[in-house]
Design a protein around this motif. Structure first.
Motif, mmCIF file in Angstrom:
data_model
loop_
_atom_site.group_PDB
_atom_site.id
_atom_site.type_symbol
_atom_site.label_atom_id
_atom_site.label_comp_id
_atom_site.label_asym_id
_atom_site.label_seq_id
_atom_site.Cartn_x
_atom_site.Cartn_y
_atom_site.Cartn_z
ATOM 1 N N SER A 129 0.586 4.038 -2.881
ATOM 2 C CA SER A 129 -0.017 5.315 -2.521
ATOM 3 C C SER A 129 0.905 6.485 -2.827
ATOM 4 O O SER A 129 0.463 7.534 -3.307
ATOM 5 C CB SER A 129 -0.379 5.307 -1.030
ATOM 6 O OG SER A 129 -0.977 6.516 -0.650
ATOM 7 N N ASP A 130 2.190 6.328 -2.549
ATOM 8 C CA ASP A 130 3.133 7.405 -2.856
ATOM 9 C C ASP A 130 3.312 7.595 -4.357
ATOM 10 O O ASP A 130 3.592 8.701 -4.832
ATOM 11 C CB ASP A 130 4.491 7.118 -2.207
ATOM 12 C CG ASP A 130 4.560 7.616 -0.772
ATOM 13 O OD1 ASP A 130 3.640 8.361 -0.358
ATOM 14 O OD2 ASP A 130 5.510 7.271 -0.055
ATOM 15 N N ALA B 259 0.811 -1.217 0.000
ATOM 16 C CA ALA B 259 0.000 0.000 0.000
ATOM 17 C C ALA B 259 0.846 1.269 0.000
ATOM 18 O O ALA B 259 0.536 2.220 -0.726
ATOM 19 C CB ALA B 259 -0.931 0.005 1.211
ATOM 20 N N THR C 242 -6.937 -0.543 1.474
ATOM 21 C CA THR C 242 -7.927 0.466 1.865
ATOM 22 C C THR C 242 -7.853 0.796 3.357
ATOM 23 O O THR C 242 -8.001 1.955 3.746
ATOM 24 C CB THR C 242 -9.359 0.000 1.522
ATOM 25 O OG1 THR C 242 -9.623 -1.256 2.154
ATOM 26 C CG2 THR C 242 -9.526 -0.152 0.024
ATOM 27 N N TYR D 221 -5.860 9.326 3.548
ATOM 28 C CA TYR D 221 -6.579 10.278 2.692
ATOM 29 C C TYR D 221 -7.468 11.197 3.530
ATOM 30 O O TYR D 221 -7.458 12.426 3.365
ATOM 31 C CB TYR D 221 -7.414 9.505 1.672
ATOM 32 C CG TYR D 221 -8.235 10.367 0.747
ATOM 33 C CD1 TYR D 221 -7.633 11.113 -0.262
ATOM 34 C CD2 TYR D 221 -9.625 10.451 0.874
ATOM 35 C CE1 TYR D 221 -8.386 11.909 -1.126
ATOM 36 C CE2 TYR D 221 -10.387 11.238 0.027
ATOM 37 C CZ TYR D 221 -9.759 11.964 -0.980
ATOM 38 O OH TYR D 221 -10.511 12.759 -1.820
ATOM 39 N N ALA E 201 2.272 7.606 4.086
ATOM 40 C CA ALA E 201 1.737 6.461 3.323
ATOM 41 C C ALA E 201 2.406 5.165 3.752
ATOM 42 O O ALA E 201 1.746 4.165 4.046
ATOM 43 C CB ALA E 201 1.927 6.698 1.829
ATOM 44 N N TRP F 193 -0.486 15.175 -0.601
ATOM 45 C CA TRP F 193 0.236 14.304 -1.533
ATOM 46 C C TRP F 193 0.675 15.087 -2.762
ATOM 47 O O TRP F 193 1.800 14.921 -3.248
ATOM 48 C CB TRP F 193 -0.652 13.125 -1.964
ATOM 49 C CG TRP F 193 0.024 12.263 -2.995
ATOM 50 C CD1 TRP F 193 0.992 11.328 -2.775
ATOM 51 C CD2 TRP F 193 -0.206 12.280 -4.406
ATOM 52 N NE1 TRP F 193 1.390 10.760 -3.972
ATOM 53 C CE2 TRP F 193 0.676 11.325 -4.988
ATOM 54 C CE3 TRP F 193 -1.047 13.007 -5.245
ATOM 55 C CZ2 TRP F 193 0.715 11.076 -6.363
ATOM 56 C CZ3 TRP F 193 -1.015 12.757 -6.616
ATOM 57 C CH2 TRP F 193 -0.143 11.818 -7.156
ATOM 58 N N GLN G 9 -4.813 3.222 3.621
ATOM 59 C CA GLN G 9 -4.756 4.460 2.852
ATOM 60 C C GLN G 9 -6.015 5.311 2.946
ATOM 61 O O GLN G 9 -5.944 6.526 2.751
ATOM 62 C CB GLN G 9 -4.441 4.138 1.389
ATOM 63 C CG GLN G 9 -3.087 3.469 1.201
ATOM 64 C CD GLN G 9 -1.963 4.186 1.938
ATOM 65 O OE1 GLN G 9 -1.758 5.396 1.774
ATOM 66 N NE2 GLN G 9 -1.232 3.455 2.772
ATOM 67 N N SER H 254 -5.029 4.833 -5.177
ATOM 68 C CA SER H 254 -4.674 3.553 -4.565
ATOM 69 C C SER H 254 -5.922 2.841 -4.033
ATOM 70 O O SER H 254 -5.997 1.615 -4.025
ATOM 71 C CB SER H 254 -3.656 3.755 -3.435
ATOM 72 O OG SER H 254 -4.228 4.483 -2.349
ATOM 73 N N ARG I 285 -3.215 8.814 -2.883
ATOM 74 C CA ARG I 285 -4.093 8.163 -1.913
ATOM 75 C C ARG I 285 -5.411 7.743 -2.577
ATOM 76 O O ARG I 285 -5.882 6.623 -2.400
ATOM 77 C CB ARG I 285 -4.434 9.083 -0.756
ATOM 78 C CG ARG I 285 -3.376 9.762 0.058
ATOM 79 C CD ARG I 285 -1.963 9.436 -0.109
ATOM 80 N NE ARG I 285 -1.104 10.241 0.761
ATOM 81 C CZ ARG I 285 0.193 10.116 0.804
ATOM 82 N NH1 ARG I 285 0.808 9.237 0.012
ATOM 83 N NH2 ARG I 285 0.913 10.862 1.615
ATOM 84 N N SER J 204 0.981 2.152 6.325
ATOM 85 C CA SER J 204 1.085 0.761 5.867
ATOM 86 C C SER J 204 1.708 -0.111 6.946
ATOM 87 O O SER J 204 1.277 -1.252 7.172
ATOM 88 C CB SER J 204 1.922 0.682 4.588
ATOM 89 O OG SER J 204 1.273 1.309 3.517
#
Length: 529
Positions: free
Chosen positions: A73-74, A69, A119, A126, A408, A200, A122, A81, A78, A412
């Motif tokens: 995400s990075d 994740a 999910t 978010y 992120a 982000w 992330q 992903s 966000r 994780s």
């Protein structure tokens, strides 16, 4: 054609937390099914390690999802992903619905777990990055509410589907598992209407988009609003400092970062070690111990999930005022007491049933009369305390403690610990119920008191502080956790200072460079990424 975006944070939270609803769907797609005649017949009455493997397979996949994740995400953001995770869910659900045995069922749940791992880590990131500091707790609580609504809805869907077909038919559980397609498809339809996280965007150098979205979320598009200017300055200054951090894994331990890593990972671990998932995954087993039979067992489980939702809604309204520390400390103590009562009553009044209660090989102890009422009452009370405290607060706290540069990956790591212990407990509980029965609850009670002690000595208060201010609390020389309190944010002072400078004409917003311009005695200095 560009798709219009919605910038209401509550709408964004409701849509994005459909990802949490997927988690809830999968939990009760099993908890409502494991006691049905169709399930026991088709899968040959799975018990002990076999049932543990089925139950924990979702967590095994979630470990994988948590590991991938952070980099995903990075790389793609966000928001995107979360959409990527839904693809795993659609594949996993397809495998489950078409299952021909235990192995395929486990494989499908592992694939679903990859989605949940992404999910669950992330979505809170978010939400934390788009929410105002004084609403961040309540916004992230929506994630927990979505999980619980998913549990409740799917539990009663599973209950209703149990009446489909005969006792030797697979239509019941295939129909229930097939309905899991619905929330994933809905999320994929709605996700284009969500904006990206402004933090982000700042991190990846897309400053113009970042400022535009920040202004639309915080001030209805007014880029000159003092809140937007002050928060953008905090973001850019913090990000600039973070980019001096050590590369790779060392960024998670240098200076005060190890404290954040420890806090984020441990609070997620304690959420599992508190033993509440004994009640969510295997509530049917607990109520069998209490002497309930047939449909009454399933209905009683549904009542528990309804209580879960009702009391988490209460948390939504007070979490940003009471703070995180009191809820984590006193919640763990309250849950520990409930575990001790349930375990004590089962140990004192329970009757051994080696052949299994009502034919279920996982349940080998039973109580009747007043002791059974106590077991049911304190099982409900445990869930109420959990819903008010550790269930939502652990997700909120874990999403808050990371720096922008590590959030992120950090979330994780936190989710990874959650799912590792979820996986371990999923394997542990069915054999534990069979081999040590009531002592299982005593173990969880001791762990809950351990969680309370650690929360007191190592978790500083984060409520009503900006994400950038929270970073200061974990740095060397920061306050002792037990000396921290709710609020005390300096962002309001910064906003007032910006407003005063704007009135004097000494600060402007540079539209071309998306920076904040300070004019001091004819000279200009700029703050930007």
């Amino acid at each position: 054609m560009q798709i219009p975006k919605c910038y209401n944070t509550y709408f964004l939270a409701i849509v994005s937390t459909i990802g949490g609803m997927l988690f809830g769907f999968d939990i009760s797609s099993m908890s409502a099914i494991v006691g049905t005649n169709q399930y026991l017949w088709y899968f040959n009455n799975p018990h002990g390690v076999t049932q543990g493997a089925i139950g924990s397979s979702l967590a095994a996949g979630s470990v994988i999802g948590s590991l991938i994740a952070g980099p995903i995400s990075d790389k793609i953001g966000r928001r995107d992903s979360i959409a990527f995770a839904c693809l795993w869910w659609l594949i996993g659900t397809s495998v489950q619905v078409s299952t021909h045995g235990v192995g395929q069922l486990i494989a499908g749940r592992i694939l679903n777990g990859v989605c949940v791992g992404i999910t669950s880590s992330q979505v809170p990131v978010y939400l934390a990055e788009i929410a105002k500091k004084d609403k961040r707790g309540s916004i992230v609580v929506i994630q927990q509410l979505a999980i619980e609504f998913g549990i409740l809805i799917m539990f009663f869907i599973g209950y209703g589907c149990s009446f489909i077909g005969t006792a030797e038919s697979t239509a019941s559980f295939r129909t229930a598992w097939g309905i899991q397609f619905v929330p994933a498809v809905l999320l994929l339809i709605l996700f284009p209407f969500l904006p990206r996280s402004p933090r982000w965007l700042a991190k990846v150098g897309r400053t113009e988009e970042a400022v535009d979205i920040l202004a639309k979320i915080q001030a209805h598009g007014d880029k000159a609003d003092p809140l937007v200017v002050a928060e953008w300055e905090d973001i850019t200054l913090t990000l600039a400092a973070e980019r001096q951090a050590l590369p790779g894994w060392r960024k998670f331990v240098y200076k005060g970062m190890w404290k954040r890593t420890f806090a984020g990972a441990s609070v997620q671990a304690w959420q599992q070690l508190s033993g509440a998932n004994v009640m969510t995954y295997y509530v049917v087993y607990v109520f069998l111990m209490a002497g309930l039979k047939g449909n009454i067992t399933l209905i009683s489980g549904g009542i528990q999930y309804a209580l879960f939702i009702i009391f988490t809604i209460f948390t939504f309204f007070f979490i940003d005022y009471t703070g995180r520390r009191p809820l984590l400390i006193y919640g763990a103590i309250g849950m520990g007491i409930c575990h001790f009562v349930v375990g004590g009553v089962l140990g004192s009044y329970g009757v051994s049933v080696p052949e299994g209660v009502q034919g279920n090989d996982n349940v080998v102890i039973s109580v009747t009369g007043a002791p059974s009422h106590v077991v049911i009452a304190f099982s409900y009370l445990l869930i109420i305390v959990y819903a008010l405290t550790l269930a939502p607060v652990a997700w909120v706290y874990a999403a808050e403690v990371w720096s922008l540069e590590t959030r992120a990956y950090g979330m994780s790591i936190a989710a990874l610990f959650n799912w590792l212990f979820n996986f371990a407990l999923g394997l542990f509980v069915p054999p534990a119920f069979r081999n040590i029965s009531w002592k299982t609850f005593i173990i969880f009670g001791v762990l809950c008191f351990g969680a309370a002690v650690q929360a007191y000595v190592s978790y500083p208060e984060t409520a009503r502080k900006s994400l950038e201010e929270i970073e200061e609390m974990f740095r060397p020389g920061g306050p002792k956790p037990w000396q921290t309190k709710v609020g005390g944010s300096h962002l309001e002072e910064h906003i007032m200072a910006v407003a005063q400078e704007q009135r004097k004409g000494s600060i402007t917003y540079d539209e071309d460079k998306t920076g904040v311009m300070h004019t001091e005695e004819g000279a200009a200095k700029e703050t930007k990424v």
